[in-house]
Design a protein around this motif. Structure first.
Motif, PDB file in Angstrom:
ATOM      1  N   SER A   1       0.863  -1.225   0.132  1.00 49.08           N
ATOM      2  CA  SER A   1       0.022  -0.125  -0.058  1.00 49.08           C
ATOM      3  C   SER A   1       0.832   1.039   0.144  1.00 49.08           C
ATOM      4  O   SER A   1       2.055   1.207   0.468  1.00 49.08           O
ATOM      5  CB  SER A   1      -0.818   0.112   1.418  1.00 49.08           C
TER       6      SER A   1
ATOM      7  N   GLY B   1       0.202   5.634   0.439  1.00 47.20           N
ATOM      8  CA  GLY B   1      -0.796   6.687   0.645  1.00 47.20           C
ATOM      9  C   GLY B   1      -0.024   8.162   1.053  1.00 47.20           C
ATOM     10  O   GLY B   1       0.965   8.225   1.608  1.00 47.20           O
ATOM     11  N   GLN B   2      -0.638   9.159   1.086  1.00 51.05           N
ATOM     12  CA  GLN B   2      -0.324  10.357   1.464  1.00 51.05           C
ATOM     13  C   GLN B   2      -1.545  10.969   2.142  1.00 51.05           C
ATOM     14  O   GLN B   2      -2.666  11.193   1.569  1.00 51.05           O
ATOM     15  CB  GLN B   2       0.186  11.199   0.123  1.00 51.05           C
ATOM     16  N   ASP B   3      -1.036  11.812   3.299  1.00 46.24           N
ATOM     17  CA  ASP B   3      -2.261  12.624   4.020  1.00 46.24           C
ATOM     18  C   ASP B   3      -1.591  14.139   3.689  1.00 46.24           C
ATOM     19  O   ASP B   3      -0.364  14.327   3.732  1.00 46.24           O
ATOM     20  CB  ASP B   3      -2.141  12.429   5.298  1.00 46.24           C
TER      21      ASP B   3
ATOM     22  N   ARG C   1      -4.968   6.700  -0.543  1.00 43.60           N
ATOM     23  CA  ARG C   1      -4.537   5.613  -0.649  1.00 43.60           C
ATOM     24  C   ARG C   1      -4.632   4.609  -1.796  1.00 43.60           C
ATOM     25  O   ARG C   1      -5.691   4.572  -2.044  1.00 43.60           O
ATOM     26  CB  ARG C   1      -4.898   4.837   0.875  1.00 43.60           C
TER      27      ARG C   1
ATOM     28  N   GLN D   1      -4.301   0.221  -2.098  1.00 43.18           N
ATOM     29  CA  GLN D   1      -3.795  -0.772  -1.652  1.00 43.18           C
ATOM     30  C   GLN D   1      -3.768  -1.931  -2.587  1.00 43.18           C
ATOM     31  O   GLN D   1      -5.014  -1.945  -3.313  1.00 43.18           O
ATOM     32  CB  GLN D   1      -4.417  -0.887  -0.447  1.00 43.18           C
TER      33      GLN D   1
ATOM     34  N   ASP E   1      -8.598   4.670  -1.546  1.00 48.82           N
ATOM     35  CA  ASP E   1      -9.497   5.494  -0.641  1.00 48.82           C
ATOM     36  C   ASP E   1      -9.178   6.910  -0.793  1.00 48.82           C
ATOM     37  O   ASP E   1      -8.057   7.417  -1.067  1.00 48.82           O
ATOM     38  CB  ASP E   1      -8.991   4.995   0.678  1.00 48.82           C
TER      39      ASP E   1
ATOM     40  N   ASN F   1     -14.465   8.742   4.927  1.00 52.42           N
ATOM     41  CA  ASN F   1     -13.685   7.846   4.012  1.00 52.42           C
ATOM     42  C   ASN F   1     -14.292   7.210   2.755  1.00 52.42           C
ATOM     43  O   ASN F   1     -15.401   6.594   3.256  1.00 52.42           O
ATOM     44  CB  ASN F   1     -12.969   6.763   4.708  1.00 52.42           C
TER      45      ASN F   1
ATOM     46  N   SER G   1     -14.180   4.824  -0.319  1.00 49.74           N
ATOM     47  CA  SER G   1     -13.502   3.635  -0.878  1.00 49.74           C
ATOM     48  C   SER G   1     -14.109   2.972  -2.041  1.00 49.74           C
ATOM     49  O   SER G   1     -15.398   2.674  -2.049  1.00 49.74           O
ATOM     50  CB  SER G   1     -13.191   2.573   0.347  1.00 49.74           C
TER      51      SER G   1
END
Length: 167
Positions: free
Chosen positions: A3, A5-7, A19, A21, A39, A55, A57
């Motif tokens: 996976s 992801g970045q915030d 994200r 995955q 997501d 969220n 998804s």
């Protein structure tokens, strides 16, 4: 599982995230299954201290066993209260999920299957109690699944007493 992801913090009170995955499941008692999931998330802390996060998804699973394949879309929202209840952090959650299976076992009549699931939960995390880096938790949850195939319809209720990492 792999996976990435970045915030991103938009402001001190708002953040967004993304994200991607991929899962590969090698089944011993279940079928092999490859799943790709994406997501998007959004979180905001209101002036009252209430934290709201959502969220969205989307997922797609593929398998050599066609009835195991599905596509899914889900939405989940959490509310974390600003003040403790019984000395614990309180969190409410609501979610909705739609899962579509293109193929159903011939034993069930063939065709396709659609499942709609609604869930709600309430949890308390007792952060003032710390035992070697773990906090006790209490979670009450319920869900209902409606399906076009009666075998997959369900209503569930759960009570979970557990621990979670304090880190």
């Amino acid at each position: 599982r792999i996976s990435a992801g970045q915030d991103y913090k938009l402001t001190p009170q708002r953040s967004i995230g993304a994200r991607l995955q991929g899962d590969r499941q090698f089944g011993v008692r279940a079928n092999d299954l490859d799943t790709l999931r994406g997501d998007l998330s959004y979180s905001v802390r209101l002036q009252s201290g209430l934290n709201v996060s959502s969220n969205l998804s989307a997922a797609y699973s593929s398998s050599a066993d066609k009835p195991s394949e599905y596509s899914e879309l889900s939405l989940r929202t959490h509310l974390t209260l600003p003040k403790p209840i019984l000395g614990a952090t309180a969190r409410f959650g609501l979610s909705a999920r739609r899962r579509d299976y293109d193929s159903v076992s011939m034993a069930l009549g063939g065709g396709s299957r659609q499942d709609d699931k609604l869930s709600a939960d309430f949890s308390l995390t007792f952060k003032q109690i710390d035992y070697y880096g773990f906090n006790p938790t209490l979670r009450i949850s319920g869900s209902t699944t409606d399906s076009n195939i009666n075998l997959y319809k369900s209503n569930r209720f759960g009570l979970n007493i557990g621990i979670q990492s304090a880190f």
